[in-house]
Design a protein around this motif. Structure first.
Motif, PDB file in Angstrom:
ATOM      1  N   ASP A 151      11.705 -76.553  69.525  1.00 39.04           N
ATOM      2  CA  ASP A 151      11.529 -77.255  70.798  1.00 39.04           C
ATOM      3  C   ASP A 151      12.078 -76.410  71.942  1.00 39.04           C
ATOM      4  O   ASP A 151      11.443 -76.255  73.001  1.00 39.04           O
ATOM      5  CB  ASP A 151      12.272 -78.598  70.788  1.00 39.04           C
ATOM      6  N   ALA A 152      13.278 -75.855  71.742  1.00 42.86           N
ATOM      7  CA  ALA A 152      13.954 -75.120  72.801  1.00 42.86           C
ATOM      8  C   ALA A 152      13.192 -73.868  73.210  1.00 42.86           C
ATOM      9  O   ALA A 152      13.239 -73.458  74.371  1.00 42.86           O
ATOM     10  CB  ALA A 152      15.373 -74.741  72.359  1.00 42.86           C
ATOM     11  N   TYR A 153      12.468 -73.287  72.252  1.00 44.65           N
ATOM     12  CA  TYR A 153      11.726 -72.067  72.542  1.00 44.65           C
ATOM     13  C   TYR A 153      10.224 -72.322  72.742  1.00 44.65           C
ATOM     14  O   TYR A 153       9.462 -71.372  72.884  1.00 44.65           O
ATOM     15  CB  TYR A 153      11.929 -71.048  71.411  1.00 44.65           C
ATOM     16  N   GLY A 154       9.824 -73.594  72.778  1.00 42.12           N
ATOM     17  CA  GLY A 154       8.413 -73.918  72.978  1.00 42.12           C
ATOM     18  C   GLY A 154       7.525 -73.286  71.925  1.00 42.12           C
ATOM     19  O   GLY A 154       6.447 -72.773  72.243  1.00 42.12           O
ATOM     20  N   GLU A 155       7.952 -73.348  70.684  1.00 40.65           N
ATOM     21  CA  GLU A 155       7.280 -72.578  69.654  1.00 40.65           C
ATOM     22  C   GLU A 155       6.301 -73.389  68.812  1.00 40.65           C
ATOM     23  O   GLU A 155       5.844 -72.937  67.758  1.00 40.65           O
ATOM     24  CB  GLU A 155       8.318 -71.905  68.744  1.00 40.65           C
ATOM     25  N   TRP A 156       5.954 -74.573  69.231  1.00 44.38           N
ATOM     26  CA  TRP A 156       4.905 -75.315  68.542  1.00 44.38           C
ATOM     27  C   TRP A 156       3.556 -74.842  69.068  1.00 44.38           C
ATOM     28  O   TRP A 156       3.482 -74.285  70.163  1.00 44.38           O
ATOM     29  CB  TRP A 156       5.082 -76.816  68.774  1.00 44.38           C
ATOM     30  N   PRO A 157       2.473 -75.045  68.313  1.00 43.38           N
ATOM     31  CA  PRO A 157       1.156 -74.547  68.766  1.00 43.38           C
ATOM     32  C   PRO A 157       0.805 -75.054  70.159  1.00 43.38           C
ATOM     33  O   PRO A 157       1.027 -76.212  70.495  1.00 43.38           O
ATOM     34  CB  PRO A 157       0.203 -75.116  67.715  1.00 43.38           C
ATOM     35  N   LYS A 202      -4.130 -73.889  73.497  1.00 43.51           N
ATOM     36  CA  LYS A 202      -5.067 -72.788  73.300  1.00 43.51           C
ATOM     37  C   LYS A 202      -4.935 -72.145  71.923  1.00 43.51           C
ATOM     38  O   LYS A 202      -5.624 -71.181  71.612  1.00 43.51           O
ATOM     39  CB  LYS A 202      -4.840 -71.725  74.385  1.00 43.51           C
ATOM     40  N   GLY A 203      -4.037 -72.686  71.128  1.00 46.48           N
ATOM     41  CA  GLY A 203      -3.875 -72.143  69.790  1.00 46.48           C
ATOM     42  C   GLY A 203      -2.982 -70.923  69.717  1.00 46.48           C
ATOM     43  O   GLY A 203      -2.867 -70.285  68.679  1.00 46.48           O
ATOM     44  N   GLU A 204      -2.316 -70.583  70.822  1.00 43.94           N
ATOM     45  CA  GLU A 204      -1.440 -69.424  70.840  1.00 43.94           C
ATOM     46  C   GLU A 204      -0.030 -69.867  70.452  1.00 43.94           C
ATOM     47  O   GLU A 204       0.595 -70.642  71.161  1.00 43.94           O
ATOM     48  CB  GLU A 204      -1.425 -68.797  72.230  1.00 43.94           C
ATOM     49  N   THR A 205       0.444 -69.380  69.315  1.00 40.40           N
ATOM     50  CA  THR A 205       1.752 -69.787  68.839  1.00 40.40           C
ATOM     51  C   THR A 205       2.685 -68.589  68.803  1.00 40.40           C
ATOM     52  O   THR A 205       2.421 -67.635  68.075  1.00 40.40           O
ATOM     53  CB  THR A 205       1.653 -70.388  67.418  1.00 40.40           C
ATOM     54  N   PRO A 206       3.761 -68.586  69.587  1.00 37.26           N
ATOM     55  CA  PRO A 206       4.714 -67.474  69.514  1.00 37.26           C
ATOM     56  C   PRO A 206       5.404 -67.460  68.154  1.00 37.26           C
ATOM     57  O   PRO A 206       5.381 -68.437  67.421  1.00 37.26           O
ATOM     58  CB  PRO A 206       5.691 -67.770  70.643  1.00 37.26           C
ATOM     59  N   ARG A 207       6.027 -66.357  67.823  1.00 40.85           N
ATOM     60  CA  ARG A 207       6.674 -66.227  66.524  1.00 40.85           C
ATOM     61  C   ARG A 207       8.106 -65.732  66.681  1.00 40.85           C
ATOM     62  O   ARG A 207       8.548 -64.841  65.977  1.00 40.85           O
ATOM     63  CB  ARG A 207       5.871 -65.252  65.648  1.00 40.85           C
ATOM     64  N   LEU A 208       8.809 -66.290  67.642  1.00 41.29           N
ATOM     65  CA  LEU A 208      10.190 -65.890  67.830  1.00 41.29           C
ATOM     66  C   LEU A 208      11.059 -66.335  66.661  1.00 41.29           C
ATOM     67  O   LEU A 208      11.864 -65.574  66.144  1.00 41.29           O
ATOM     68  CB  LEU A 208      10.736 -66.481  69.140  1.00 41.29           C
ATOM     69  N   LEU A 209      10.911 -67.587  66.246  1.00 41.39           N
ATOM     70  CA  LEU A 209      11.724 -68.146  65.169  1.00 41.39           C
ATOM     71  C   LEU A 209      11.006 -67.892  63.849  1.00 41.39           C
ATOM     72  O   LEU A 209      10.337 -68.762  63.299  1.00 41.39           O
ATOM     73  CB  LEU A 209      11.956 -69.644  65.396  1.00 41.39           C
TER      74      LEU A 209
END
Length: 385
Positions: free
Chosen positions: A173-179, A182-189
């Motif tokens: 949640d904190a890093y906005g890492e859910w899809p 546009k289907g762009e999902t970051p992969r920080l975690l």
């Protein structure tokens, strides 16, 4: 397994039950769906007259999309959204503090509904656009390792599966890492390390349930190769963890003789080094591609001699392994000092010459007490006797 080993395993699980987490039902009677496995979710749906496929829909929204509001679940009709909202919640731990280190390590203090709290750390990888989330498995710790700040916080209770997976979900949640739409999902975690507060194998049932939720391909879908479980050596549970989870294994070793390890890691009195290394040799996923990590905290004049390095090499001979050398991170009241840079380099050189990778871990988050061995909840209360 001998009868004694089986009996020991049962004793561990019985002890863990004494510190069981609460089942979260809110004062208004609503049940938290986070932490339920697929079968349990299906049972909850059946009890309100819904068919099993509803559980699959909810699983997707909760664990793949990260949605907390039933009203945003577009594949579910509004009458059912309202019905679900009347009976259930999709919870998260409360963020009490959120500290950012100068090296971008981030430490969260998460509070649960019974006011207990743990610390969770995100450690970014400077070489890649990703990093590891260090999860806690217990409130406090029962092991009392002499060099560890966390070990000075007495065990209050185990965390439930919802609270363990909830830490990772709250970090997402904190890093906005859910899809995104546009289907762009970051992969920080990108990885999980069970190296926070507590001994994971003294809370095995809840840890295993949480990691199975995390690894499920229809939800968070994190590969077992991206999960590392760190243990101080609860030998009877190591075989079970290997067979049922198959995640990467890290061992908090820190000494090469029983005499010293008895002092630094008191659990060694129960499961000495020989038994621990034998359990490592049995660990089913250990291979050249998936090496066991031996964590070794470097204490000046205590365990950092060249003779210690040579004995370490002898102990792990033949194991697919690497050794993480960890500079000691001082904390208020600690009795130890970090090894000198010269001792670190000499120790590492001996291990490397024997064919084992031996990186010297760069301390992260020291300025916010988020480095290895520094975690300790600022909200200690209700500690077990």
């Amino acid at each position: 397994m001998s009868d004694l080993t089986q009996a020991e395993r049962e004793r561990i699980l019985a002890k863990a039950a004494l510190f069981s987490p609460p089942v979260y039902v809110l004062p208004d009677g609503r049940r938290d769906l986070v932490g339920l496995d697929k079968d349990e979710l299906a049972v909850e749906m059946a009890q309100i007259g819904e068919k099993p496929f509803r559980a699959k829909q909810l699983w997707h929204w909760i664990y793949h999309q990260g949605v907390r509001d039933f009203g945003l679940m577009s594949t579910i009709a509004k009458p059912l959204q309202e019905k679900l909202a009347e009976r259930f919640v999709i919870g998260r731990p409360e963020v009490v503090t959120d500290l950012l280190s100068k090296d971008e390590t981030r430490k969260f203090l998460f509070k649960f509904r019974d006011e207990q709290a743990v610390e969770t750390v995100y450690i970014p990888d400077r070489q890649e656009d990703r990093g590891a989330v260090c999860l806690s498995s217990q409130v406090g710790c029962t092991l009392s390792c002499r060099f560890c700040h966390t070990g000075t916080q007495r065990l209050s209770r185990n965390l439930g599966a919802a609270e363990i997976v909830g830490q990772f979900m709250a970090a997402r949640d904190a890093y906005g890492e859910w899809p995104s739409p546009k289907g762009e999902t970051p992969r920080l975690l990108s990885t999980i390390v069970l190296m926070g507060m507590g001994e994971p194998l003294y809370n095995y049932e809840n840890v295993a349930k949480a990691m199975k939720i995390v690894m499920d391909g229809e939800g968070i879908a994190l590969s077992r190769r991206r999960i590392t479980l760190s243990t101080s050596g609860v030998v009877p549970m190591m075989d079970r963890a290997g067979a049922e989870l198959g995640v990467n294994l890290a061992i908090s070793l820190h000494a090469v003789t029983d005499e010293l390890r008895d002092e630094l890691v008191p659990l060694n009195r129960k499961y000495p080094i020989r038994e621990l290394i034998e359990a490592c040799r049995r660990y089913p996923s250990a291979s050249n591609a998936r090496r066991i990590t031996f964590e070794y905290i470097m204490l000046r004049g205590i365990n950092d001699s060249e003779a210690d390095a040579r004995e370490l090499v002898r102990l792990i001979a033949g194991l697919p392994a690497k050794v993480n050398l960890i500079p000691f991170n001082p904390w208020p009241g600690s009795a130890y000092q970090p090894s000198t840079p010269e001792a670190l380099k000499a120790f590492a050189a001996i291990v490397m010459q024997a064919g084992y990778a031996s990186p010297i871990r760069t301390p992260r988050g020291r300025d916010i007490l988020a480095a290895c061995g520094q975690l300790k909840s600022a909200m200690e209360k209700g500690a077990a006797a």
